[in-house]
Design a protein around this motif. Structure first.
Motif, PDB file in Angstrom:
ATOM      1  N   LEU A  53      36.775  38.868  33.273  1.00  8.64           N
ATOM      2  CA  LEU A  53      37.917  39.645  32.821  1.00  8.64           C
ATOM      3  C   LEU A  53      37.423  40.716  31.857  1.00  8.64           C
ATOM      4  O   LEU A  53      36.994  40.414  30.734  1.00  8.64           O
ATOM      5  CB  LEU A  53      38.951  38.739  32.147  1.00  8.64           C
ATOM      6  CG  LEU A  53      40.314  39.385  31.858  1.00  8.64           C
ATOM      7  CD1 LEU A  53      40.997  39.775  33.158  1.00  8.64           C
ATOM      8  CD2 LEU A  53      41.199  38.436  31.049  1.00  8.64           C
ATOM      9  N   GLU A  54      37.479  41.960  32.301  1.00  5.51           N
ATOM     10  CA  GLU A  54      36.933  43.067  31.539  1.00  5.51           C
ATOM     11  C   GLU A  54      38.035  44.013  31.106  1.00  5.51           C
ATOM     12  O   GLU A  54      39.183  43.908  31.540  1.00  5.51           O
ATOM     13  CB  GLU A  54      35.894  43.791  32.396  1.00  5.51           C
ATOM     14  CG  GLU A  54      34.743  42.874  32.810  1.00  5.51           C
ATOM     15  CD  GLU A  54      33.856  43.476  33.882  1.00  5.51           C
ATOM     16  OE1 GLU A  54      32.633  43.401  33.748  1.00  5.51           O
ATOM     17  OE2 GLU A  54      34.424  44.010  34.869  1.00  5.51           O
ATOM     18  N   THR A  55      37.681  44.942  30.249  1.00  4.81           N
ATOM     19  CA  THR A  55      38.650  45.885  29.702  1.00  4.81           C
ATOM     20  C   THR A  55      39.409  46.579  30.828  1.00  4.81           C
ATOM     21  O   THR A  55      38.814  47.089  31.780  1.00  4.81           O
ATOM     22  CB  THR A  55      37.931  46.940  28.843  1.00  4.81           C
ATOM     23  OG1 THR A  55      37.223  46.274  27.792  1.00  4.81           O
ATOM     24  CG2 THR A  55      38.943  47.914  28.241  1.00  4.81           C
ATOM     25  N   GLY A  56      40.746  46.558  30.718  1.00  3.66           N
ATOM     26  CA  GLY A  56      41.598  47.203  31.717  1.00  3.66           C
ATOM     27  C   GLY A  56      42.043  46.288  32.836  1.00  3.66           C
ATOM     28  O   GLY A  56      42.905  46.653  33.638  1.00  3.66           O
ATOM     29  N   GLU A  57      41.465  45.097  32.927  1.00 10.69           N
ATOM     30  CA  GLU A  57      41.846  44.155  33.977  1.00 10.69           C
ATOM     31  C   GLU A  57      42.875  43.145  33.447  1.00 10.69           C
ATOM     32  O   GLU A  57      42.758  42.670  32.312  1.00 10.69           O
ATOM     33  CB  GLU A  57      40.629  43.396  34.498  1.00 10.69           C
ATOM     34  CG  GLU A  57      39.630  44.246  35.243  1.00 10.69           C
ATOM     35  CD  GLU A  57      38.460  43.427  35.767  1.00 10.69           C
ATOM     36  OE1 GLU A  57      37.791  43.903  36.701  1.00 10.69           O
ATOM     37  OE2 GLU A  57      38.226  42.307  35.256  1.00 10.69           O
ATOM     38  N   ALA A  58      43.841  42.800  34.286  1.00 15.28           N
ATOM     39  CA  ALA A  58      44.808  41.748  33.955  1.00 15.28           C
ATOM     40  C   ALA A  58      44.366  40.408  34.521  1.00 15.28           C
ATOM     41  O   ALA A  58      44.837  39.352  34.080  1.00 15.28           O
ATOM     42  CB  ALA A  58      46.187  42.112  34.484  1.00 15.28           C
ATOM     43  N   CYS A  59      43.494  40.438  35.521  1.00 18.07           N
ATOM     44  CA  CYS A  59      43.004  39.232  36.156  1.00 18.07           C
ATOM     45  C   CYS A  59      41.763  39.576  36.959  1.00 18.07           C
ATOM     46  O   CYS A  59      41.496  40.757  37.225  1.00 18.07           O
ATOM     47  CB  CYS A  59      44.073  38.630  37.077  1.00 18.07           C
ATOM     48  SG  CYS A  59      44.678  39.810  38.330  1.00 18.07           S
ATOM     49  N   ASP A  61      39.873  37.342  40.147  1.00 15.32           N
ATOM     50  CA  ASP A  61      39.704  36.079  40.883  1.00 15.32           C
ATOM     51  C   ASP A  61      38.514  36.124  41.843  1.00 15.32           C
ATOM     52  O   ASP A  61      38.477  35.432  42.840  1.00 15.32           O
ATOM     53  CB  ASP A  61      40.977  35.726  41.643  1.00 15.32           C
ATOM     54  CG  ASP A  61      41.405  36.813  42.619  1.00 15.32           C
ATOM     55  OD1 ASP A  61      40.772  37.887  42.626  1.00 15.32           O
ATOM     56  OD2 ASP A  61      42.380  36.587  43.370  1.00 15.32           O
ATOM     57  N   MET A  62      37.554  37.011  41.508  1.00 16.51           N
ATOM     58  CA  MET A  62      36.309  37.125  42.256  1.00 16.51           C
ATOM     59  C   MET A  62      36.480  37.700  43.654  1.00 16.51           C
ATOM     60  O   MET A  62      35.670  37.460  44.549  1.00 16.51           O
ATOM     61  CB  MET A  62      35.573  35.777  42.340  1.00 16.51           C
ATOM     62  CG  MET A  62      35.014  35.286  41.011  1.00 16.51           C
ATOM     63  SD  MET A  62      33.837  33.920  41.194  1.00 16.51           S
ATOM     64  CE  MET A  62      32.420  34.767  41.887  1.00 16.51           C
ATOM     65  N   ASN A  63      37.552  38.454  43.882  1.00 17.76           N
ATOM     66  CA  ASN A  63      37.684  39.189  45.143  1.00 17.76           C
ATOM     67  C   ASN A  63      38.562  40.407  44.908  1.00 17.76           C
ATOM     68  O   ASN A  63      39.156  40.557  43.839  1.00 17.76           O
ATOM     69  CB  ASN A  63      38.231  38.308  46.265  1.00 17.76           C
ATOM     70  CG  ASN A  63      39.675  37.898  46.024  1.00 17.76           C
ATOM     71  OD1 ASN A  63      40.580  38.732  45.981  1.00 17.76           O
ATOM     72  ND2 ASN A  63      39.894  36.589  45.847  1.00 17.76           N
ATOM     73  N   ASP A  73      42.963  45.612  42.829  1.00 13.84           N
ATOM     74  CA  ASP A  73      42.178  46.349  41.841  1.00 13.84           C
ATOM     75  C   ASP A  73      42.158  45.650  40.491  1.00 13.84           C
ATOM     76  O   ASP A  73      41.740  46.222  39.481  1.00 13.84           O
ATOM     77  CB  ASP A  73      42.730  47.766  41.677  1.00 13.84           C
ATOM     78  CG  ASP A  73      44.190  47.780  41.224  1.00 13.84           C
ATOM     79  OD1 ASP A  73      44.767  46.684  41.004  1.00 13.84           O
ATOM     80  OD2 ASP A  73      44.757  48.882  41.084  1.00 13.84           O
ATOM     81  N   CYS A  74      42.652  44.389  40.463  1.00 10.03           N
ATOM     82  CA  CYS A  74      42.644  43.557  39.248  1.00 10.03           C
ATOM     83  C   CYS A  74      43.528  44.110  38.138  1.00 10.03           C
ATOM     84  O   CYS A  74      43.390  43.705  36.972  1.00 10.03           O
ATOM     85  CB  CYS A  74      41.224  43.351  38.719  1.00 10.03           C
ATOM     86  SG  CYS A  74      40.156  42.414  39.844  1.00 10.03           S
ATOM     87  N   PRO A  86      39.184  33.448  34.391  1.00 12.34           N
ATOM     88  CA  PRO A  86      38.574  34.451  35.278  1.00 12.34           C
ATOM     89  C   PRO A  86      37.620  33.785  36.263  1.00 12.34           C
ATOM     90  O   PRO A  86      36.870  32.866  35.913  1.00 12.34           O
ATOM     91  CB  PRO A  86      37.823  35.366  34.295  1.00 12.34           C
ATOM     92  CG  PRO A  86      38.541  35.202  33.002  1.00 12.34           C
ATOM     93  CD  PRO A  86      38.986  33.767  32.962  1.00 12.34           C
ATOM     94  N   GLY A  87      37.683  34.231  37.486  1.00 11.28           N
ATOM     95  CA  GLY A  87      36.845  33.657  38.525  1.00 11.28           C
ATOM     96  C   GLY A  87      37.509  32.553  39.317  1.00 11.28           C
ATOM     97  O   GLY A  87      37.066  32.225  40.419  1.00 11.28           O
TER      98      GLY A  87
END
Length: 634
Positions: A53-59, A61-63, A73-74, A86-87
């Motif tokens: 889970l990186e900056t700008g991502e809400a989720c 799930d590894m795809n 686009d997460c 995450p993952g």
């Protein structure tokens, strides 16, 4: 005391450098500068699908697939899902089959069965409507070409017979393809089709299947085997209403359907009572010598003669007492062979299966009375397709020379009465034994029988009539189910009278009722909660829907109600419980749904705009204040 919590977001628009790096550009060849253009504090760019889970991502799930809970686009968690570590895969937050329409569900009928309107994944199936959560779905529209709910057919309103305006299958038709015109069934092709209950490919009565493809009871000495749909309740059947239809209380397997009660009854008496009858048409012996297939026993010699047939049925048919040439003593019947052709199919006979409509004249009493009994006019050998020289109707305006066979089942309760008035041969058998004998070619005569249980005789019946005046032992037991058979022949062209009276010959079949108020919603009720007083949350009087969450009207303690189809929960939507779901203005910053602020209202001009998108450089509230809380949207 009211406590307010707030924070101030301050964004600097001043560029600065650090570590001797200045100007624009990314010094590491692909990072994003955390301090803005020209900065040297670059961070690696967020990579959707790497399980971090990186900056700008809400989720993440590894795809990068959408539809599995985390957008491709997460950027957001998809509606109806929750994403944990995450993952890890995201999970569905609704439970299909719990009777509540949640999140992305289109319906929930309290089960996970498909083909009942609401699929195993709680998606409304084509042709159905699911108005209320937890309640069975029903047909959306009769005439849409989709068989759904209680519909037996749906021909998309084709201008042909077979499927009624209420999507009920009409007698004598089959509708094999939804949306297409129905076709007539063919009784006698050995294939059970449409409304047929059976098809044994013959014209015999008493063998379990009539020539009209309707099931008959199969009884011996008062005891019957279970034949679902014959209208006689037997061991092994919960009910038997005389048909194989579903959704009427007693289903096609003779099991009581949910929400119904079924009980044996003789109280419901149809009018008319249509009794299956089989006619066989013959060419009289007096026709021209060139006529083929004439029958020696018809239109030959008049003779009033009782005692011609055996006192018991043989192979389910009456039998002449003499095997040799019967003409030595009696000239109206040649021999046992010719007599055996009267009630069987052969090249000499044209068989016509029909029903005899008996009129209800009093409780338990049915009468058919016709002083001009010519059921085969323009049928059989008198039809226009038969060569003119061979038509039976040439001698008069009516078609004579025919026989009839009628069978009826009853539960012996005592004192049943049968009377027959007519000319020419009549034999009545009860439980396979001769009870009324009016044999021979003669003018109108009367025969009758009263089935009384004489003391200590095991079911002896007293008989009164023109030809028999003695008691006839029929071997019956009270409460048993027995068969009465009427054989008749019209053999002379003078007149034809047929009057049959049946009194007390009732059969017990199931009468089913969907009891409104039993807290069981049957197939013929909208709802039934056992209260049915029409108050909020309860069914209405008559087991119809009452005011409730999902009817599209805000009432009672409801916060919202957009109707069942819209009360799906999720961001900005009304929950299935008619409570407000997460939304802009609820005082909670829903970052997964794009909110950057939420001050508990949707008013512009204050710290947080109506769209919950913070204005750069303005202090915003993370929760409602005492004066703003009153403006929270419902």
């Amino acid at each position: 005391m009211i406590v307010k919590f707030s924070f101030v977001v301050a964004l600097s628009l001043v560029a600065f450098g650090c570590g001797g790096k200045s100007g624009g550009g990314d010094t590491d060849g692909g990072g994003v500068d955390s301090t803005g253009p020209g900065g040297d504090d670059d961070q690696p760019g967020a990579v959707c699908g790497n399980g971090v889970l990186e900056t700008g991502e809400a989720c993440d799930d590894m795809n990068t697939d959408s539809g599995d809970g985390c957008k491709g686009d997460c950027s957001a968690v998809e509606e109806g899902h929750a994403c944990g570590n995450p993952g890890d895969p995201c999970v569905v937050t609704h439970v299909c089959g719990n009777g509540l329409v949640e999140d992305l569900e289109g319906c929930d009928d309290h089960n996970t069965n498909s083909d009942d309107g609401c699929s195993s994944t709680c998606v409304t199936e084509p042709g159905w409507k699911c108005d209320t959560p937890g309640i069975r779905c029903s047909a959306a529209l009769c005439g849409d070409g989709i068989v759904a709910g209680n519909e037996e057919c749906d021909d998309a309103n084709a201008a042909t017979p077979g499927c009624s305006a209420t999507c009920t299958l009409e007698s004598g038709y089959q509708c094999t393809t939804a949306g297409s015109a129905c076709t007539a069934t063919v009784c006698g092709n050995h294939v059970v089709e449409g409304t047929e209950q059976c098809d044994d490919m013959n014209n015999n009565l008493g063998d379990g299947c009539t020539p009209l493809c309707v099931r008959e009871p199969q009884c011996s000495n008062g005891t019957c085997t279970a034949v679902c749909g014959d209208g006689a309740i037997q061991t092994g059947e919960d009910c038997d209403d005389g048909n194989l239809k579903n959704f009427d209380g007693c289903d096609s397997a003779c099991k009581v359907e949910f929400g119904f009660t079924c009980a044996p009854s003789t109280a419901v008496e149809p009018n008319p009572l249509n009794v299956t009858v089989v006619y066989r048409d013959f060419k009289g012996n007096d026709l021209a010598a060139s006529t083929t297939n004439t029958h020696v026993d018809f239109e030959n010699v008049n003779e009033n003669q009782a005692g011609m047939v055996s006192t018991t049925l043989v192979s389910n048919k009456p039998q002449l007492i003499d095997t040799a040439d019967y003409g030595a003593a009696h000239t109206s019947i040649k021999n046992r062979t010719t007599f055996g052709q009267w009630y069987t199919d052969s090249a000499l006979a044209k068989t016509v299966a029909s029903t005899l409509p008996m009129t209800r004249t009093a409780p338990g009493t049915y009468v058919y009375d016709n002083s001009a009994f010519f059921p085969l006019d323009n049928k059989g050998w008198s039809a226009s397709t038969v060569p003119a020289a061979e038509r039976e109707a040439l001698r008069s305006t009516h078609n004579f020379s025919f026989t009839s066979e009628l069978r009826y089942w009853f539960k012996w309760a005592g004192n049943e009465q049968l009377e027959f008035i007519g000319d020419d041969d009549v034999w009545v058998f009860v439980n396979g034994k001769l009870a009324v004998d009016i044999g021979g070619v003669h003018s109108e005569q009367t025969g009758s029988i009263t089935l009384t249980a004489a003391a200590n005789t095991g079911g002896t019946s007293s008989v009164s009539g023109s030809q028999r005046g003695t008691a006839v032992p029929l071997g019956m037991t009270l409460g048993g189910t027995y068969e009465v058979v009427v054989f008749q022949a019209e053999r002379h062209t003078n007149a034809s009278h047929y009057k049959l009276t049946l009194k007390g010959f009732n059969t017990q079949k199931s009468v089913c009722d969907d009891v409104c108020g039993d807290a069981k919603t049957s197939s013929q009720e909208q709802c039934d909660d056992g209260v049915n007083d029409g108050t909020y949350g309860h069914c209405g009087v008559g087991c119809t829907f009452g005011p409730r969450c999902g009817d599209g009207m805000i009432q009672g303690t409801e916060q919202c109600d957009n109707g069942t189809a819209m009360n799906t929960g999720g961001y900005g939507k009304c929950k299935p419980t008619c409570e407000l779901g997460p939304r802009c203005g609820d005082g909670v910053v829903q970052t997964n749904n794009g909110e950057t602020c939420d001050d508990g209202n949707t008013i512009d001009g204050d710290a947080c705009p109506a769209n919950c998108q913070a204005i750069i450089g303005r202090s915003v509230s993370s929760g409602p204040t005492s004066d703003r809380a009153t403006h929270a949207t419902r």
